[in-house]
Structures are given as structure tokens and as C-alpha cells.
Design an enzyme around this catalytic site. Structure first.
Site, PDB file in Angstrom:
ATOM      1  N   LYS A 216      45.012  35.589  36.653  1.00  0.00           N
ATOM      2  CA  LYS A 216      45.136  34.369  37.461  1.00  0.00           C
ATOM      3  C   LYS A 216      44.086  34.367  38.584  1.00  0.00           C
ATOM      4  CE  LYS A 216      48.404  33.598  34.654  1.00  0.00           C
ATOM      5  NZ  LYS A 216      49.827  33.632  34.739  1.00  0.00           N
TER       6      LYS A 216
HETATM    7  C1  LIG Z   1      51.089  33.742  33.878  1.00  0.00           C
HETATM    8  C2  LIG Z   1      52.044  32.650  33.697  1.00  0.00           C
HETATM    9  C3  LIG Z   1      53.408  32.810  33.966  1.00  0.00           C
HETATM   10  C4  LIG Z   1      54.048  34.118  34.264  1.00  0.00           C
HETATM   11  O1  LIG Z   1      53.489  34.837  35.273  1.00  0.00           O
HETATM   12  P1  LIG Z   1      53.636  36.446  35.320  1.00  0.00           P
HETATM   13  O2  LIG Z   1      53.172  36.743  36.707  1.00  0.00           O
HETATM   14  O3  LIG Z   1      52.747  36.993  34.264  1.00  0.00           O
HETATM   15  O4  LIG Z   1      55.057  36.796  35.114  1.00  0.00           O
HETATM   16  C5  LIG Z   1      54.212  31.698  33.876  1.00  0.00           C
HETATM   17  N1  LIG Z   1      53.731  30.508  33.517  1.00  0.00           N
HETATM   18  C6  LIG Z   1      52.432  30.323  33.214  1.00  0.00           C
HETATM   19  C7  LIG Z   1      51.958  28.969  32.828  1.00  0.00           C
HETATM   20  C8  LIG Z   1      51.563  31.401  33.276  1.00  0.00           C
HETATM   21  O5  LIG Z   1      50.281  31.228  32.924  1.00  0.00           O
END
Ligand SMILES: *Cc1c(COP(=O)(O)O)cnc(C)c1O
Length: 492
Positions: free
Chosen positions: A297
Site C-alpha cells: 500500500k
Molecule cells: C489490502 C487490502 C485490504 C486488507 O488490508 P490488510 O492490511 O492486508 O489486512 C482490504 N481491502 C483492500 C481493498 C485491500 O487492498
């Protein structure tokens, strides 16, 4: 010196400069003196002793007067620099440089579809916490929460152990339970829908806009029913959903049904994006917005997530769900007789018992650590630089792919400004006389890793078995994923 470096497995360059000019021989002698090495081993030589064909000046020192004038300060003398070198060597700087070099060169030749960017400042922020009194639940958590809240313009932020736990806590805070329905997008990471299933609710999938891959407000409207408790729009690849339209539809449905329906934005892709000129995460058209700090992210804490909200009551509930359902806030205590010291009189000055805490919900250990938040704080300072770099890469991709007929470059809505968490072109593999698997394998053979974003959640076996979902539930994804190879953009 070289033997010392070899013995410690060091590599790299230490630059030792100054305002004074010195021959290499003199430099060697002073270095030997400072480090306590045998200076008699150093012998003076002159380039005159070598019959070089090309002429070479003897004094190659740089004039630094102009630089000093512009800086308004003197450079150190060579002796100062050698002293600094000696002290750096003693306190382990070369070893630290070595460690960071090793980290930078450890990347393989393959270009993964996303990669974090951790630099010296980030490392030092984490190390500082390691040497402090709190590894978790110290001051860094609140600092990180305040910094993100301020950045996006939300009143409250509650950091958690992951984006997934943040989504779960947000559903719990919104009161999702067995028998409820939660509407979300089929073109997302499974966590956007799993959070509803964790609460015993039924995930319901609304169809998407074939250009943005975001849920269409009209399709959300179609799926709102008697048991709808929450709508979770997902800002695909960072581009905001049409939140104003979704907000209007949900408010109208609330009036019709006579009860609350919460909106939780899955903004895991969208930190740094704008919607109608304002940062995603402000919750102007929603009750809560969820971020993830997974390394792919925009900024990372290793694992980590956050819920943003403007509602103090939701913020309180989120904090409880993050930590076992416990509270030690006297304002929330239910059992007053146990919570407060007995005092004569009217009890106007009630003091809470010092040991007292209460469990009011079934919460979890979804806490994030100070170590992680120190990294997050340091990374947040770099968010704008990360965004700018992604934009540069996207512009290059658009330029390269734009003219190619079988490739549709990502559509950018005029309503917002996306941070491009992912770069997702759509490929017409028939026109390219190949198929998705072959294309991806050929790219991989060239060191380029791609991924499909996403396999529709409602087609996953778990959803088909437990919730009876079928391909016909959302026809649009079938069209867009039949040939789509979503190609993700990395900063590197
Ligand atoms: C990455 C992601 C999540 C979950 O996040 P984590 O930190 O990996 O648990 C949820 N929704 C979307 C759209 C994501 O890309």
C-alpha cells in the site's frame, strides 16, 4: 585500514574531505597516527617516478573557497575529518552503512508488482522505539493516529493490526451481526467481504462500473434490502467511488426503511487520493473509512490498518473492539458501584477505583505496536513523494500503452485525483493472439511480475458454498475479467 575493513566484511566509500590541501602521503600518515597504525610502513612516492605518457597535474585538490562563501560556513579541516572518521568507525557507522547497503542491493532482478520503500530515516525511527520503554501501546500509536487524521481531515483515527482487522472492527462498531446484509464490491481483495462474514452477516455484491471497476451507485441501490446494515464501497486502485451519490442513495433508503445503514469506505488503496477536491478518509459521505499499511500500500507499517471517523461514539467503540472489548474510561463504566469509590454525601466528586476496568463487548487483540507506528509516522512524511513518483510511472505507462489498440489504459474520473495504488490496464488478448496465462508467463520470463486484480470475490468457492453466490450476480466483472490482466505499478 583495508585489512580492518575486510575483517569486518565492510564495503563502501567513506568520504573524508576538508578545506585543507594535503598530499596522499601526508593523508596516509595522519590517518595512521589517528588510528594507531604503523606510519613507518607508508612511503612517499611521486608521479614523476612513473613514466606516464599523458601529463597529469600534481595538485588535484579542489578549490573550496567559493563553496564556503555560498554556504556561509567553513568546511572542516582534514584533521577534523579524520577525527570524525575515527569516531564514526568507533561507534559502528561503517557497520550501519553496510547494513543499509545490503538492504538496498538485496532486491532481485525481477520487478514485483509492488514494493515498499524504507530508507534510513524510517529504520532509525523504528530503532529509536526499540531502545525506548514501550514496544507497544506507547506514545507512537496516538501520534501516528493524530498524524493520519490530520492529513486526511478526519476527527478520529483508530489504528489496528491490519486493514482486515480495521474492517472487522468497523463492521462491529456499526453493529453488524448475524442475519444482517453487507453490500460491497466483487472486484476487490477478499477482506472487503470477509469482514461481513466474520460478523455472521451475509455479504451481498453490487455490480461495478466497467470503466473504474468501482461499485455503481445504482447497483448499490438495487441491492439494498430489509436486512442491509452496512455498505462498503471499495476505492479500486485508489480512485474514489462516487461517494456523494452512494451517500444520497443510502440516506434515502434509511428514510424508507426507518433505520440506520452505515457506510464504511474500504480506502485501503486510497490514502493520498482526492475526491471532489478533498482527501479520501475525511468521511464527508461515510461513517468510517478504513486504511491498510501492508507493504504494497502507499505507506507501510509492516502489517497495520486504521479506521477514520468523525463520530466520537464510533471511535470509542472501535477502541474497545481493538482491545478485547475492555475500557478503563470512567465515563463509559456501567457498574457504578464497583467502578467508583464509595463516598459519603451526594457523590459529586466520585473517583474511579484505581484497579477498575470493564469488558463491555467481545473484542479482540487487534492492537498495533509502537514499533509499527514509528515506521508509519516516518513513512507518512514521505506520502507526497510516493504519490509523485507513482504519477511519474503512470504517465510513462500511459504514454507507452496509450497508442496500443488492444490495451485500454486506466480511466481517470474527473471527480477525483487518484493515487494509483495499482496500474490496471485491460488487455484484449484475442486481438493480441494470446491468452492471459501465456501473456503473464512471458512477462514473468522477462522479470516482470503481474497479477489479476481481482478474481471476483463472489466467484470464490467459499462464497459460492456458504452464500450461494453465482456468476450471474454481477455480470460486469465477468466481462472485464474474461481478458483482463491487471498490471500493477510499483514505485521502484
Ligand atoms: C489490502 C487490502 C485490504 C486488507 O488490508 P490488510 O492490511 O492486508 O489486512 C482490504 N481491502 C483492500 C481493498 C485491500 O487492498
Amino acid at each position: 585500514m583495508i585489512e580492518r575493513a575486510l575483517a569486518r566484511d565492510l564495503a563502501g566509500v567513506y568520504n573524508c574531505g576538508g578545506r585543507t590541501s594535503l598530499s596522499k602521503y601526508e593523508f596516509g600518515v595522519r590517518l595512521a597516527q589517528r588510528f594507531g597504525l604503523d606510519e613507518t610502513l607508508i612511503e612517499p612516492i611521486s608521479i614523476d617516478d612513473f613514466a606516464f605518457k599523458a601529463r597529469r597535474g600534481k595538485n588535484l585538490s579542489l578549490a573550496v573557497e567559493k563553496l564556503q562563501r555560498d554556504l556561509g560556513a567553513d568546511l572542516p579541516s582534514i584533521d577534523d575529518s579524520i577525527d570524525a572518521f575515527y569516531l564514526h568507525d568507533l561507534d559502528g557507522l561503517p557497520r550501519r552503512i553496510k547494513r543499509h547497503n545490503a538492504r538496498v542491493t538485496a532486491w532481485s532482478q525481477t520487478m514485483s508488482y509492488g514494493r515498499h520503500d524504507v530508507e534510513e530515516r524510517d529504520v532509525e525511527a523504528v530503532v529509536a522505539v526499540l531502545c525506548s520503554t514501550h514496544l507497544t501501546q506507547g506514545p507512537m500509536v496516538a501520534k501516528f493516529e493524530a498524524a493520519v487524521a490530520q492529513r486526511v481531515g478526519a476527527r478520529f483515527a483508530v489504528a489496528t493490526s491490519s486493514g482486515t482487522s480495521a474492517l472487522h472492527a468497523a463492521c462491529l462498531a456499526a453493529g453488524v451481526g448475524p442475519g444482517d446484509e453487507v453490500i460491497t464490491s466483487p472486484i476487490t481483495f477478499v477482506a472487503s467481504a470477509n469482514c461481513a462474514a466474520y460478523c455472521g452477516a451475509r455479504p451481498v455484491f453490487a455490480d461495478i462500473d466497467a470503466r473504474t471497476y468501482n461499485v455503481l451507485p445504482a447497483q448499490v441501490e438495487k441491492k439494498i434490502a430489509e436486512r442491509t446494515r452496512v455498505v462498503i464501497p471499495v476505492h479500486f486502485a485508489g480512485q474514489s467511488c462516487d461517494m456523494e451519490a452512494i451517500g444520497d442513495i443510502v440516506r434515502a433508503a434509511e428514510k424508507r426503511l426507518g433505520r440506520r445503514i452505515a457506510i464504511i469506505e474500504d480506502a485501503c488503496h486510497a490514502l493520498g487520493s482526492l475526491y471532489k477536491g478533498r482527501p479520501v478518509g475525511r468521511c464527508d459521505f461515510s461513517d468510517m473509512a478504513v486504511l491498510s499499511f501492508h507493504p504494497v500500500k502507499h505507506i507501510t507499517t509492516g502489517e497495520g490498518g486504521m479506521v477514520l471517523t468523525n463520530d466520537p461514539d464510533l471511535a470509542r467503540r472501535l477502541r474497545r473492539f481493538r482491545s478485547h472489548g475492555l475500557t478503563s474510561d470512567p465515563g463509559e463504566f456501567v457498574h457504578e458501584d464497583l467502578a467508583f469509590q464509595r463516598r459519603g454525601g451526594d457523590g459529586g466528586d466520585r473517583r474511579p477505583n484505581p484497579w477498575y476496568y470493564e469488558q463491555q463487548d467481545l473484542g479482540y487483540n487487534y492492537r498495533i505496536t509502537d514499533l509499527q507506528c514509528a515506521l508509519g509516522l516516518s513513512q507518512l512524511k514521505r506520502l507526497d513523494a510516493f504519490r509523485a513518483r507513482r504519477r511519474e510511472i503512470v504517465d510513462r505507462y500511459n504514454e507507452a500503452f496509450g497508442p496500443l489498440a488492444p490495451v485500454h489504459i486506466p480511466y481517470e474520473s474527473a471527480d477525483g485525483e487518484t493515487n494509483f495504488h495499482l496500474y490496471v490496464p485491460l488487455f484484449d488478448f484475442d486481438a493480441m493472439a494470446t491468452d492471459r496465462a501465456r501473456f503473464m508467463l512471458e512477462l514473468r520470463a522477462r522479470g516482470i511480475v503481474t497479477q489479476v486484480h481481482y478474481i471476483p470475490v463472489h466467484l470464490q468457492p467459499y462464497y459460492r458454498v456458504h452464500f450461494g453466490t453465482r456468476p450471474g450476480d454481477c455480470p460486469a466483472p465477468r466481462h472485464t475479467t474474461g481478458g483482463a490482466c491487471r498490471y500493477r505499478c510499483s514505485r521502484g
